[in-house]
Design a protein around this motif. Structure first.
Motif, mmCIF file in Angstrom:
data_model
loop_
_atom_site.group_PDB
_atom_site.id
_atom_site.type_symbol
_atom_site.label_atom_id
_atom_site.label_comp_id
_atom_site.label_asym_id
_atom_site.label_seq_id
_atom_site.Cartn_x
_atom_site.Cartn_y
_atom_site.Cartn_z
ATOM 1 N N PRO A 1 0.838 -1.208 0.000
ATOM 2 C CA PRO A 1 0.000 0.000 0.000
ATOM 3 C C PRO A 1 0.869 1.252 0.000
ATOM 4 N N ARG B 1 -4.407 -2.499 -8.983
ATOM 5 C CA ARG B 1 -3.813 -1.163 -8.934
ATOM 6 C C ARG B 1 -2.331 -1.311 -9.249
ATOM 7 N N ALA C 1 -10.255 -9.216 -8.102
ATOM 8 C CA ALA C 1 -10.108 -7.951 -7.376
ATOM 9 C C ALA C 1 -9.723 -6.824 -8.329
ATOM 10 N N GLU D 1 -3.566 -9.962 -3.200
ATOM 11 C CA GLU D 1 -4.930 -10.019 -3.741
ATOM 12 C C GLU D 1 -5.043 -10.963 -4.937
ATOM 13 N N LYS E 1 -4.835 0.250 -0.080
ATOM 14 C CA LYS E 1 -4.861 -0.907 -0.965
ATOM 15 C C LYS E 1 -3.486 -1.112 -1.595
#
Length: 202
Positions: A89, A145, A142, A118, A95
């Motif tokens: 993160p 990112r 999911a 994830e 996240k």
């Protein structure tokens, strides 16, 4: 005792055969900090620090008969993975964001397939300092990112072998479905511009 010299200064007073290198965490710290120049120095030195020699299975007898240098090898593997890819993160409770080659020397060519947080299995390759592609296998569906590996160059998202959408910006946010395979490639119209950027300037 450990070596705190810069890569240019070297560690002339500590032989690579010294036990000091066995549990040295300089490679791990350098990877966390994105110090590619230090990875280029510390990682090979760490890998060479087998005072009792290396067995055919890449383990050692550094600590005596019926023991293996598993911890030493684990630290090298950890540093290697952190230099190739990180998934952490941007702040507490945030996240995870995938960052490709965060501490990888631009002169080293590499290709990998590694698991990120994830449930994202990520594959990528770098040659001559240029990242050619990113492939993502989503186990759980999911939201992915990813720190844009091509700076702010627009990126084409290819799903099931077909061009799907274009994403851009320093942070790429890509929705996924369970068991989906996604391929990311830089926009060919902008790729030439992105090649001129330093690997560690993005």
């Amino acid at each position: 005792m450990s070596c705190h010299a810069s890569p240019k200064e070297g560690c002339q007073w500590i032989p690579t055969s010294s036990p000091v290198w066995l549990l040295n965490e300089n490679s791990i710290a350098a990877a966390h900090l994105g110090k590619a120049d230090q990875i280029k120095f510390f990682l090979p030195m760490h890998a060479k620090s087998f005072p009792a020699g290396i067995l055919t299975n890449r383990m050692t007898l550094a600590e005596g008969p019926q023991t293996q240098g598993v911890e030493h090898l684990g630290m090298i593997s950890f540093a290697l993975q952190l230099a190739l890819i990180q998934s952490v993160p941007s702040g507490p409770g945030g996240k995870p964001v995938i960052h490709l080659f965060p501490a990888w020397p631009a002169e080293w060519n590499a290709q990998f397939r590694l698991l990120c947080r994830e449930g994202f299995m990520v594959s990528s390759a770098i040659e001559g300092g240029t990242i050619s592609f990113v492939a993502i296998e989503s186990a759980f569906g999911a939201e992915c990112r990813l720190r844009n590996p091509w700076g702010e160059c627009p990126v084409m998202v290819i799903r099931s072998g077909k061009k799907s959408e274009m994403v851009s910006g320093k942070l790429l946010v890509i929705p996924t479905e369970q068991s989906e395979y996604i391929l990311l490639q830089p926009d060919s119209r902008m790729e030439k511009t992105s090649r001129g950027q330093s690997l560690h300037s993005v």
